[in-house]
Motif scaffolding. Structure first.
Motif, PDB file in Angstrom:
ATOM      1  N   ARG A 161       0.821  -1.216   0.000  1.00  0.00           N
ATOM      2  CA  ARG A 161       0.000   0.000   0.000  1.00  0.00           C
ATOM      3  C   ARG A 161       0.852   1.261   0.000  1.00  0.00           C
ATOM      4  O   ARG A 161       0.585   2.206  -0.752  1.00  0.00           O
ATOM      5  CB  ARG A 161      -0.900  -0.025   1.246  1.00  0.00           C
ATOM      6  N   GLY A 203      -8.514  -0.982   3.069  1.00  0.00           N
ATOM      7  CA  GLY A 203      -7.674   0.154   2.718  1.00  0.00           C
ATOM      8  C   GLY A 203      -7.172   0.920   3.918  1.00  0.00           C
ATOM      9  O   GLY A 203      -6.716   2.063   3.786  1.00  0.00           O
ATOM     10  N   SER A 214      -5.838   6.877  -2.120  1.00  0.00           N
ATOM     11  CA  SER A 214      -6.348   5.855  -1.196  1.00  0.00           C
ATOM     12  C   SER A 214      -7.571   5.232  -1.849  1.00  0.00           C
ATOM     13  O   SER A 214      -8.709   5.450  -1.436  1.00  0.00           O
ATOM     14  CB  SER A 214      -6.701   6.478   0.154  1.00  0.00           C
ATOM     15  N   GLU A 270      -1.869  -3.201   7.167  1.00  0.00           N
ATOM     16  CA  GLU A 270      -3.028  -2.761   6.380  1.00  0.00           C
ATOM     17  C   GLU A 270      -3.942  -3.938   6.075  1.00  0.00           C
ATOM     18  O   GLU A 270      -3.496  -5.030   5.706  1.00  0.00           O
ATOM     19  CB  GLU A 270      -2.544  -2.127   5.076  1.00  0.00           C
TER      20      GLU A 270
END
Length: 608
Positions: A178, A449, A194, A444
């Motif tokens: 991420r 997310g 995001s 994460e």
């Protein structure tokens, strides 16, 4: 004015107008909230819009998997400040026995075993439902845009990712994917997105179209619980690296998430110099500020100026006494009678008498008649720090101190958080401190997310402690926004990130404004200080006996005087402590105001 003269040149103006004002820790959040006011939304619509933007643009300081606390007053009932509790409890499986069986003496400072139930999003949605005017999709549009279309990433976000890069690569692969695409952190100012979280917000916005405005928001709350509960419980069952250097699985379940709902409660208050100060109860840190004010209220004004040797010493000693009570009396189970005694004038006088000419090196909690005082938590001295009666250099970079953040290679973070204040032309006013769920908190969760928070690190694995780890109980949080009232009308909302320092820095501002006659911006710009002479709320829960951290701008003579009194002084950067912001209103004239922190070139006030 009896205080030391404020700086002749401000870093920015005290804003003044009559339409609406916003101040927060990030300019994009402030601008988004002000845009809501410009389009007819009220302070609650604006605060919620700004808060969801903060999830996107300050991910190293807060996230959707974290928590929040707010104190607010409505135009319809201005004399009754209300606390919004968005602090989730410990999961059902978070027992002292379970954590001891994992070989732990403390709840870890990073990793999903430290996660309380996420509380921030449900709280923001409930505030919007009950006190806002806009539909959910309108409010979330700003955050959705920045999440999907991108925003310029902050220097401190990049530095935080760099600091935990090895942890991400070696142990938290979903976080590495991420935040480190291509194997390296983003560059400052790079456009980042995001997308997974943005899509989830779109899903909530769609749910918000169901039925009436209120019904739609409740539908989104239900959808949130369903999605987060299922994804989180499935993901954290796999062991992963925690701050103790070992691998553990999390304990949060879908049932834990489904069972949580944010709540309202009356604020706790004290009177100080003709004003009423409103804070959270003892499940938060808020009564620390109230106790410190009660102690200081019995002293002459010349002892309350934090820019003088005598004033700085007196403030530090009062804070030590209030924080000592926090660490033995506060918690979800705190007896209301105990809190009433701790805030009583007689008890404040007892505590005031303990302030001597020299710095105390002890943790000195008080006694409450009819109650057995719980034992002190373990006093673990910090690994490095100045000796009493000396000056040390800061142990963290100045830019880290500027945003209240210190993160090590295992994701352990001391200090954190965002803040937002909003006041509208009708008299609605809100001060809110969202936090937790930082990108460095735990791995994460790809389906969401974002990651979970680490608020359980503020509980003790001690059955005798009122702030012990207990399933279904809220951890004693450091989140502590403030509302100030005069003659039954709110006149100022303020707050700051900074963990254990939040109430300490707010105390400086209140003394300078309410006693010293400074404007809010002058008070924010003035040199700051705080004590570290108490068990820290963040892992590894250490303290520095007689510890005091000061900005160099406090002055050589003042700092030398503190050293002579026995304080173990750490001289921080000239502009390194505190991220205060505030909005104000004058009920008699209708004028509104705002001020924000210049440190770190990130906080922003806007209004007209």
């Amino acid at each position: 004015m009896s205080f030391t003269a404020p700086p002749p040149h401000l870093t920015r103006p005290d804003l003044r107008g009559s339409f609406g004002m916003v101040a927060s820790t990030h300019w994009i959040a402030s601008a988004s909230a002000q845009a809501v006011l410009e389009r007819g939304g009220n302070a609650f619509d604006a605060a919620v819009a700004g808060a969801f933007v903060l999830h996107v643009v300050e991910p190293h300081l807060n996230g959707p998997g974290g928590d929040m606390t707010a104190v607010f007053a409505t135009a319809a009932d201005p004399a009754s400040p209300i606390v919004l509790a968005g602090q989730g409890p410990a999961p059902a499986g978070a027992t002292i026995e379970r954590y001891r069986a994992e070989g732990l003496e403390l709840v870890p400072g990073s990793g999903a075993l430290a996660a309380a139930v996420p509380g921030a999003v449900d709280a923001w949605l409930m505030l919007l439902r009950d006190h806002g005017t806009w539909r959910l999709g309108e409010v979330l549009a700003f955050a959705i845009g920045y999440a999907l279309d991108g925003h310029p990433v902050l220097d401190r976000v990049c530095a935080t990712i760099s600091g935990v890069a090895d942890l991400f690569r070696d142990h938290w692969p979903t976080s590495a994917e991420r935040w480190m695409p291509g194997g390296r952190p983003p560059a400052p100012g790079q456009m980042v997105r995001s997308t997974v979280y943005g899509s989830m917000l779109q899903e909530l916005a769609s749910a918000g179209e169901t039925g009436t405005r209120e019904e739609g928001i409740d539908a989104a709350r239900a959808r949130w619980r369903e999605r987060v509960g299922a994804a989180a419980s499935e993901f954290v069952g796999d062991p992963h690296r925690h701050s103790d250097g070992a691998d553990h699985a999390g304990v949060i379940t879908a049932a834990d998430v489904q069972a949580f709902s944010a709540s309202y409660e009356p604020a706790m208050t004290v009177r100080f110099r003709g004003h009423t100060i409103a804070k959270t109860g003892a499940w938060g840190q808020g009564p620390v500020l109230l106790q410190a004010l009660a102690i200081l209220d019995g002293l002459e004004d010349d002892r309350l100026d934090p820019s003088t040797e005598l004033g700085a010493h007196t403030v530090l000693e009062a804070l030590k006494l209030a924080l000592a009570d926090r660490d033995v009396w506060y918690g979800e189970d705190a007896d209301p009678a105990v809190l009433a005694h701790l805030l009583s004038p007689g008890y404040a006088a007892e505590r005031r008498s303990l302030i001597g000419e020299s710095a105390s090196r002890e943790v000195r909690p008080g006694e409450v008649p009819g109650h057995v005082r719980p034992s002190l938590p373990p006093l673990r001295e910090a690994y490095a720090g100045p000796a009493a009666g000396s000056v040390g250099e800061p142990t963290v970079p100045a830019d880290a101190a500027e945003d209240g953040l210190e993160t090590d290679a295992l994701g352990r973070t001391r200090g954190d958080t965002c803040h937002i204040d909003v006041v509208d032309r009708w008299g609605n006013i809100v001060s809110a401190t969202p936090s937790g769920g930082w990108l460095q908190s735990s791995p994460e969760i790809p389906a969401l997310g974002f990651c979970l928070g680490t608020r359980l690190q503020m509980t003790w694995l001690d059955e005798a402690s009122p702030s012990r780890l207990r399933p279904g109980a809220r951890p004693r949080t450091t989140l502590t926004p403030t509302l100030v009232l005069r003659d039954g009308e709110p006149v100022m909302a303020l707050g700051s990130p900074g963990g254990d320092q939040q109430d300490q820095w707010q105390l400086l501002m209140l003394l300078r404004v309410l006693v010293g006659g400074h404007t809010p911006q002058q008070a924010i710009d003035a040199p700051a200080l705080h004590t570290t002479s108490m068990p820290g709320s963040f892992w590894p829960r250490t303290w520095t006996p007689a510890g005091a951290v000061v900005e160099g701008r406090l002055g050589d003579d003042v700092i030398a005087g503190l050293v002579a009194r026995g304080h173990a002084v750490t001289r921080s950067g000239d502009w390194s402590l505190g991220r205060l912001s505030a909005v104000t209103r004058d009920p008699s004239s209708g004028w509104l105001g705002a001020a924000a922190n210049p440190r770190g070139a990130q906080g922003y006030a806007v209004g007209r």
